[in-house]
Enzyme design. Structure first.
Site, PDB file in Angstrom:
ATOM      1  N   TYR A 171       0.831  -1.217   0.000  1.00  0.00           N
ATOM      2  CA  TYR A 171       0.000   0.000   0.000  1.00  0.00           C
ATOM      3  C   TYR A 171       0.862   1.262   0.000  1.00  0.00           C
ATOM      4  CZ  TYR A 171      -3.526   3.302   1.840  1.00  0.00           C
ATOM      5  OH  TYR A 171      -4.361   4.371   2.049  1.00  0.00           O
ATOM      6  N   LYS A 175       0.889   4.117  -2.894  1.00  0.00           N
ATOM      7  CA  LYS A 175       0.522   5.501  -2.596  1.00  0.00           C
ATOM      8  C   LYS A 175       1.684   6.465  -2.857  1.00  0.00           C
ATOM      9  CE  LYS A 175      -3.784   5.032  -1.397  1.00  0.00           C
ATOM     10  NZ  LYS A 175      -4.841   5.539  -2.297  1.00  0.00           N
TER      11      LYS A 175
END
Length: 301
Positions: A171, A175
């Site tokens: 993640y 991001k």
């Protein structure tokens, strides 16, 4: 009902729940026509349902707003193309793309599987690129045909992407990639009349309630600082015509706080004027680090 975005056509991905739902409702309340996109998957990305997106459309219509649902997978090339086509066919144009869709498959890096890595990178990073690519092609076509474009892209990064988060390597990488992609898109899309910015929000959603259950609990009374609706006003403003001078920026936003993140920039430097020897660099690096600001701690470290 307001009119900050009256007449504008907005796509919000991952719009059935949490931040996406709040964004879709906020845009509709400011006069925008909204394409509510959601594949209807569970938190880990499994399963699919058209019900959640349809419910948000019904909610928007209940207060006199205008919306249509789109159930496309935005991380697929065809799904992203269908998303843009849905907006143009339903409302005749596209003015704003809010990339928000995502899910989690958290695990420490030493335990993270290839599939868990690929799935999260796909939905977040490709799920931002593919809609942007098709939207930009549409806007380029408008400009080439002599039309005027005053369009916006708002991407969704995260504090995890800006400083890392233990147990969220996939993640965090996705991001961080979105942050870099935002800078490139802002530079490339400017010629078409498109601004591109990103937010790093903190709010109580399906994706955060497990990791931050104690700190993100709703208060018994007073201002709920972790409500997703706190993030949406900035997103709506960034989608409005008022924001046309703002591009290539990252905003951290939560509660009543809005912060412009500075990002990576050159810090202390030493230039020898010739090639360094490895043995020389120990004291040089130590001196540079003594002058540099301490890095932000990784979440969970």
């Amino acid at each position: 009902m307001g009119d900050l975005c009256a007449g504008r056509v907005v796509i919000v991905t991952g719009a059935a729940r949490g931040l996406g739902r709040a964004h879709a409702l906020a845009f509709a309340r400011e006069g925008a026509s909204v394409v509510v996109n959601d594949y209807g998957v569970s938190l880990d990305g499994t399963g699919a349902s058209s019900g959640p997106a349809a419910e948000v459309v019904a909610e928007i219509e209940s207060f006199g707003g205008s919306a249509v649902a789109c159930f496309s997978d935005v991380a697929s090339w065809e799904g992203a193309a269908d998303l843009v086509s849905t907006a143009v066919e339903a409302f005749g144009r596209l003015d704003v793309l809010v990339n928000n869709a995502g899910f989690l498959r958290d695990r420490m890096l030493v335990n993270l599987s290839e599939d868990e890595w690929d799935a999260v990178i796909r939905v977040h990073l490709k799920g931002h690129f593919a809609p942007m690519r098709h939207a930009a092609a549409y806007w380029r076509g408008v400009t080439k045909s002599g039309g005027t474009v005053d369009a916006r892209v708002i991407n969704t990064s995260s504090g995890a992407g800006l400083q890392g988060s233990v147990g969220q390597g996939n993640y965090s990488a996705a991001k961080a990639g979105i942050a870099g992609l935002t800078l490139v898109a802002a530079a490339e899309f400017a010629r078409y009349g498109v601004t591109v910015n990103a937010i790093a929000p903190a709010a109580r959603t399906r994706m955060t309630e497990g990791a931050f259950a104690e700190t993100m609990a709703a208060p018994a009374d007073g201002f709920d600082t972790m409500a997703p609706e706190n993030v949406s006003p900035l997103v709506v403003w960034l989608g409005s015509v008022e924001s046309r001078e703002v591009t290539g920026r990252m905003f951290e936003v939560d509660g009543g706080r809005v912060c412009v993140s500075d990002g990576w920039r050159p810090g202390p430097v030493r230039d020898k004027g010739s090639r360094w020897e490895p043995a020389e660099l120990g004291p040089v690096v130590k001196d540079l680090l003594s002058q540099a600001a301490e890095p932000m701690p990784v979440y969970g470290a």
